[in-house]
Design an enzyme around this catalytic site. Structure first.
Site, PDB file in Angstrom:
ATOM      1  N   HIS A  96       0.584  -1.033   0.199  1.00 46.90           N
ATOM      2  CA  HIS A  96       0.040  -0.234   0.072  1.00 46.90           C
ATOM      3  C   HIS A  96       0.729   1.353  -0.014  1.00 46.90           C
ATOM      4  O   HIS A  96       1.859   1.415   0.883  1.00 46.90           O
ATOM      5  CB  HIS A  96      -1.047  -0.108   1.314  1.00 46.90           C
ATOM      6  CG  HIS A  96      -2.095   1.172   1.012  1.00 46.90           C
ATOM      7  ND1 HIS A  96      -1.833   2.270   1.923  1.00 46.90           N
ATOM      8  CD2 HIS A  96      -2.923   1.293   0.383  1.00 46.90           C
ATOM      9  CE1 HIS A  96      -3.011   3.095   1.303  1.00 46.90           C
ATOM     10  NE2 HIS A  96      -3.515   2.424   0.673  1.00 46.90           N
TER      11      HIS A  96
ATOM     12  N   HIS B  62     -17.483   3.945   8.986  1.00 47.31           N
ATOM     13  CA  HIS B  62     -18.485   3.233   8.170  1.00 47.31           C
ATOM     14  C   HIS B  62     -18.211   1.803   8.315  1.00 47.31           C
ATOM     15  O   HIS B  62     -17.338   1.210   8.286  1.00 47.31           O
ATOM     16  CB  HIS B  62     -18.119   3.676   6.731  1.00 47.31           C
ATOM     17  CG  HIS B  62     -18.119   5.325   6.428  1.00 47.31           C
ATOM     18  ND1 HIS B  62     -19.288   5.890   6.387  1.00 47.31           N
ATOM     19  CD2 HIS B  62     -17.060   5.873   5.977  1.00 47.31           C
ATOM     20  CE1 HIS B  62     -18.904   7.297   6.278  1.00 47.31           C
ATOM     21  NE2 HIS B  62     -17.467   7.266   5.860  1.00 47.31           N
TER      22      HIS B  62
ATOM     23  N   ARG C 227      -1.033  19.779  25.775  1.00 44.64           N
ATOM     24  CA  ARG C 227       0.029  20.244  26.559  1.00 44.64           C
ATOM     25  C   ARG C 227      -0.541  20.549  28.015  1.00 44.64           C
ATOM     26  O   ARG C 227      -1.369  21.594  28.355  1.00 44.64           O
ATOM     27  CB  ARG C 227       0.496  21.612  26.130  1.00 44.64           C
ATOM     28  CG  ARG C 227       1.568  22.646  26.572  1.00 44.64           C
ATOM     29  CD  ARG C 227       2.392  21.848  27.456  1.00 44.64           C
ATOM     30  NE  ARG C 227       3.753  22.587  27.760  1.00 44.64           N
ATOM     31  CZ  ARG C 227       4.262  22.442  29.007  1.00 44.64           C
ATOM     32  NH1 ARG C 227       3.843  21.306  29.703  1.00 44.64           N
ATOM     33  NH2 ARG C 227       5.028  22.834  29.572  1.00 44.64           N
TER      34      ARG C 227
ATOM     35  N   CYS D  52       1.459  25.977  20.797  1.00 47.43           N
ATOM     36  CA  CYS D  52       2.147  25.910  22.159  1.00 47.43           C
ATOM     37  C   CYS D  52       3.538  26.860  21.670  1.00 47.43           C
ATOM     38  O   CYS D  52       4.107  26.954  20.624  1.00 47.43           O
ATOM     39  CB  CYS D  52       2.862  24.692  22.438  1.00 47.43           C
ATOM     40  SG  CYS D  52       3.737  24.508  24.371  1.00 47.43           S
TER      41      CYS D  52
ATOM     42  N   TYR E 152       7.156  31.461  29.544  1.00 45.75           N
ATOM     43  CA  TYR E 152       6.488  32.030  28.030  1.00 45.75           C
ATOM     44  C   TYR E 152       6.636  33.386  27.671  1.00 45.75           C
ATOM     45  O   TYR E 152       5.854  34.249  27.885  1.00 45.75           O
ATOM     46  CB  TYR E 152       4.964  31.567  28.126  1.00 45.75           C
ATOM     47  CG  TYR E 152       4.610  30.169  28.474  1.00 45.75           C
ATOM     48  CD1 TYR E 152       4.979  29.354  27.418  1.00 45.75           C
ATOM     49  CD2 TYR E 152       4.057  29.993  29.495  1.00 45.75           C
ATOM     50  CE1 TYR E 152       4.901  27.931  27.613  1.00 45.75           C
ATOM     51  CE2 TYR E 152       3.582  28.419  29.455  1.00 45.75           C
ATOM     52  CZ  TYR E 152       4.281  27.415  28.628  1.00 45.75           C
ATOM     53  OH  TYR E 152       3.918  26.156  28.577  1.00 45.75           O
TER      54      TYR E 152
HETATM   55  N1  MTE Z   1      -4.811  25.465  31.201  1.00 48.28           N
HETATM   56  C1  MTE Z   1      -4.508  24.625  32.130  1.00 48.28           C
HETATM   57  N2  MTE Z   1      -5.647  24.743  33.148  1.00 48.28           N
HETATM   58  N3  MTE Z   1      -3.487  24.172  32.589  1.00 48.28           N
HETATM   59  C2  MTE Z   1      -2.453  23.890  31.663  1.00 48.28           C
HETATM   60  O1  MTE Z   1      -1.517  23.217  31.768  1.00 48.28           O
HETATM   61  N4  MTE Z   1      -1.306  24.517  29.356  1.00 48.28           N
HETATM   62  C3  MTE Z   1      -1.600  25.516  28.565  1.00 48.28           C
HETATM   63  C4  MTE Z   1      -3.059  26.114  28.086  1.00 48.28           C
HETATM   64  N5  MTE Z   1      -3.954  25.716  29.004  1.00 48.28           N
HETATM   65  C5  MTE Z   1      -2.590  24.289  30.448  1.00 48.28           C
HETATM   66  C6  MTE Z   1      -3.939  25.293  30.136  1.00 48.28           C
HETATM   67  C7  MTE Z   1      -0.430  25.306  27.428  1.00 48.28           C
HETATM   68  S1  MTE Z   1       1.192  25.707  27.732  1.00 48.28           S
HETATM   69  C8  MTE Z   1      -1.047  25.261  26.180  1.00 48.28           C
HETATM   70  S2  MTE Z   1       0.110  25.115  24.822  1.00 48.28           S
HETATM   71  C9  MTE Z   1      -2.527  25.040  25.892  1.00 48.28           C
HETATM   72  O2  MTE Z   1      -3.336  24.945  27.054  1.00 48.28           O
HETATM   73  C10 MTE Z   1      -2.357  23.725  25.220  1.00 48.28           C
HETATM   74  O3  MTE Z   1      -3.791  23.228  25.009  1.00 48.28           O
HETATM   75  P1  MTE Z   1      -4.463  21.676  24.484  1.00 48.28           P
HETATM   76  O4  MTE Z   1      -3.579  20.616  25.377  1.00 48.28           O
HETATM   77  O5  MTE Z   1      -5.596  21.799  24.417  1.00 48.28           O
HETATM   78  O6  MTE Z   1      -3.641  21.684  23.126  1.00 48.28           O
END
Ligand code: MTE
Length: 572
Positions: free
Chosen positions: A130, A154, A229, A276, A414
């Site tokens: 494939h 499906h 994350r 992220c 960050y």
């Molecule tokens: N919100 C909470 N409460 N706890 C977390 O650890 N991680 C943040 C954010 N919101 C986080 C959070 C970070 S660093 C990122 S990049 C995104 O959520 C990731 O969202 P996802 O896991 O839905 O992709």
């Protein structure tokens, strides 16, 4: 071509010499098949193997192309027989095989085995034949159910019938039990099940990204493979007793249940990409080690979010333009806690929170379903155009304030710094918290280090491009000679595929664009360096290399993305 040659040299049986058996049929046509000699069975088997229809069906099951699956099944259905026999298969005398043995079969050389509902299947020939075999290999050595759950929507019985031709054994009862193993009592024990295809960067807390080669298979990333994350264990939240507290506004504290959020405010949907800050950190690590999870190029995904507008909720809590005289930030607190009881937190500028065009959502839906546990069930903030870190999950509290969030993740993480700043000299107060992200793009296909046959003459290059702050990606340039010459890729900005639909309103381009180009292979070279770079509607462009943007936390990594691909000359 080489792959095909390889396939022909494979024996029809597994390396352990376990014979493949046909399903015990109950209908006459199949009975005839069973009464025939083995060579006839094998001929039947190979006829089916070479039939394009069923191959597409199984490809859909394994590799996840829903449309292809549907196509395959449509044709297959007409040709094949009753499938009600499948359950009877359980009583047959296939040998018992351990998970350990199955795990050893994860390549064409060792054979490709998968398990499904307690059965063990050797799909080596299928994979070899494939064209999407590399994707199918993602399931090798493990259970097929998660792939089924993700992609195959499906008519399961018909694909199961195809799969049954590859059965070589039954998974041992012990290993079946282990699949539902009792969980231990650590704080992560109640974390949800995750899709096994994810590349895990850290298990506890859970941080994972999808393999690049499937990231751009669909414009909307299926929730199961959307990058995850988490800084802390996933909290268990009872949606019935859940309350959101909104504080800091003249109306006093407003407390809302999930039901209130769903019924008292209009529902909005927004398709937005989350990225992220550490996406592509691994490329910074190659320059000089940085602190943080070693994310590849897939800490980015795109979903359709549904929920109430933050602006509407703030207005209901008493927000009025006078508030903007003293308040500048909206803080968010998650319900996930560390051992000291400290919650995850972040904030965004008030201006973004209350802007009509800012589209900030208090989302209770992702891709048309309740938010999955990993993505913030029952409620999260979605701040389109803004770094993932501010999109607080498991949202419990909103505070309108003169101050930014005091959270560690707002104040001491960050943030971006000069390449010259190190851990001895860094002053986190000196840099602003990241909000809008810069222009970004990356190549998802072909994979770095992969090989292409010269006979192909062209290579299809695919990837994603996105910019923060609602800036629209207007162009993606691709080079196949290390940046000496460039071609413009075709952009896709909806689920409908190429060409792109109309542009979103200015400043509201929240979703990524997928892109694709079929480019001729450069002559007389055994290796090509493929590069992509994107341009947004402010004419922001990506920097050409990593060293000038290197920073000690490895955030904002958005240099030109480069993959090296070998060209294999034809042997004939
Ligand atoms: N919100 C909470 N409460 N706890 C977390 O650890 N991680 C943040 C954010 N919101 C986080 C959070 C970070 S660093 C990122 S990049 C995104 O959520 C990731 O969202 P996802 O896991 O839905 O992709």
């Amino acid at each position: 071509m080489l792959l095909l040659r390889h396939c022909r040299s494979l024996t029809p049986f597994s390396p352990l010499n376990i014979q493949r058996r046909l399903v015990t049929p109950v209908v006459a046509s199949c009975a005839v098949r069973l009464c025939s000699s083995r060579s006839e069975d094998q001929r039947f088997y190979y006829q089916q193997l070479h039939s394009p229809y069923w191959r597409y069906g199984l490809a859909g099951l394994l590799a996840g192309t829903g449309a292809v699956l549907a196509y395959g099944l449509h044709h297959h259905k007409a040709e094949r027989v009753d499938t009600s026999v499948l359950s009877e298969e359980k009583t047959s005398s296939f040998p018992t095989i351990s998970q350990e043995e199955v795990t050893k079969h994860r390549s064409l050389e060792d054979g490709v085995w998968v398990t499904f509902k307690g059965g063990v299947y050797d799909i080596t020939e299928f994979v070899a034949m494939h064209p999407g075999g590399d994707k199918i290999l993602l399931a090798a050595g493990g259970a097929l159910e998660p792939f089924w759950a993700l992609y195959a929507v499906h008519n399961q019985d018909h694909v199961l019938e195809i799969l049954s031709e590859y059965k070589v054994g039954e998974l041992s009862v012990e290993d079946l039990r282990k699949q539902q193993a009792v969980k231990s009592s650590d704080p992560y024990s109640t974390d949800p099940e995750r899709h096994p295809v994810l590349h895990i960067n850290s298990l506890k807390p859970f941080n994972a990204e999808p393999p690049p080669e499937i990231l751009t298979d669909s414009y909307i990333t299926p929730s199961a493979i959307f990058f995850k994350r988490n800084h802390l264990p996933v909290p268990q939240v009872d949606p019935a007793s859940f309350q959101l507290h909104v504080e800091g506004l003249p109306g006093g504290v407003l407390t809302l249940s999930l039901q209130d959020l769903k019924t008292r405010f209009p529902k909005h949907t927004v398709t937005a990409t989350l990225q992220c800050a550490g996406n592509r950190r691994s490329e910074m690590n190659k320059v000089k080690l940085v602190k943080g999870l070693n994310w590849g190029i897939a800490a980015i995904s795109n979903a359709t979010w549904g929920g109430a507008k933050l602006r509407d909720v703030l207005l209901a809590a008493g927000y009025n333009p006078d508030v903007a005289q003293w308040a500048h930030h909206v803080q968010f607190e998650g319900l996930d806690k560390d051992v000291t009881g400290t919650t995850y937190g972040a904030s965004i500028p008030l201006k973004k929170a209350v802007s009509e065009d800012g589209d900030v959502l208090l989302a209770y839906e992702m891709n048309g379903e309740d938010l999955p546990a990993d993505h913030g069930f029952p409620l999260r903030v979605v701040v389109p155009g803004t770094v993932g870190a501010r999109n607080v999950k498991w949202l419990g509290k909103i505070i309108v304030s003169a101050e930014e969030s005091s959270s560690h993740w707002q104040q001491n993480d960050y943030k971006g710094f000069s390449p010259g700043t190190d851990w001895d000299t860094v002053d986190f107060k000196s840099a602003p918290a990241i909000q809008e992200l810069p222009i970004q793009s990356a190549i998802t296909t072909p994979a770095d280090g992969s090989t292409i046959d010269r006979s192909q003459e062209t290579v299809t290059v695919k990837g994603y491009a996105w910019s923060g702050g609602g800036r629209e990606v207007v162009r993606v340039d691709v080079s196949l000679d290390g940046g000496k010459s460039w071609q413009v890729a075709q952009l896709q900005s909806s689920e409908k595929g190429l060409p792109p639909g109309p542009s979103p309103p200015t400043g509201q381009a929240w979703a990524w664009k997928l892109w694709e180009i079929e480019a001729p292979l450069p002559p007389e070279t055994q290796e090509v360096e493929i590069i992509c770079k994107a341009v947004d509607n402010s004419y922001n462009m990506q920097p050409d290399s990593v060293p000038p943007i290197w920073n000690l936390r490895g955030v904002l990594s958005n240099a030109w993305h480069r993959v090296k691909v070998k060209i294999r000359e034809d042997e004939e």
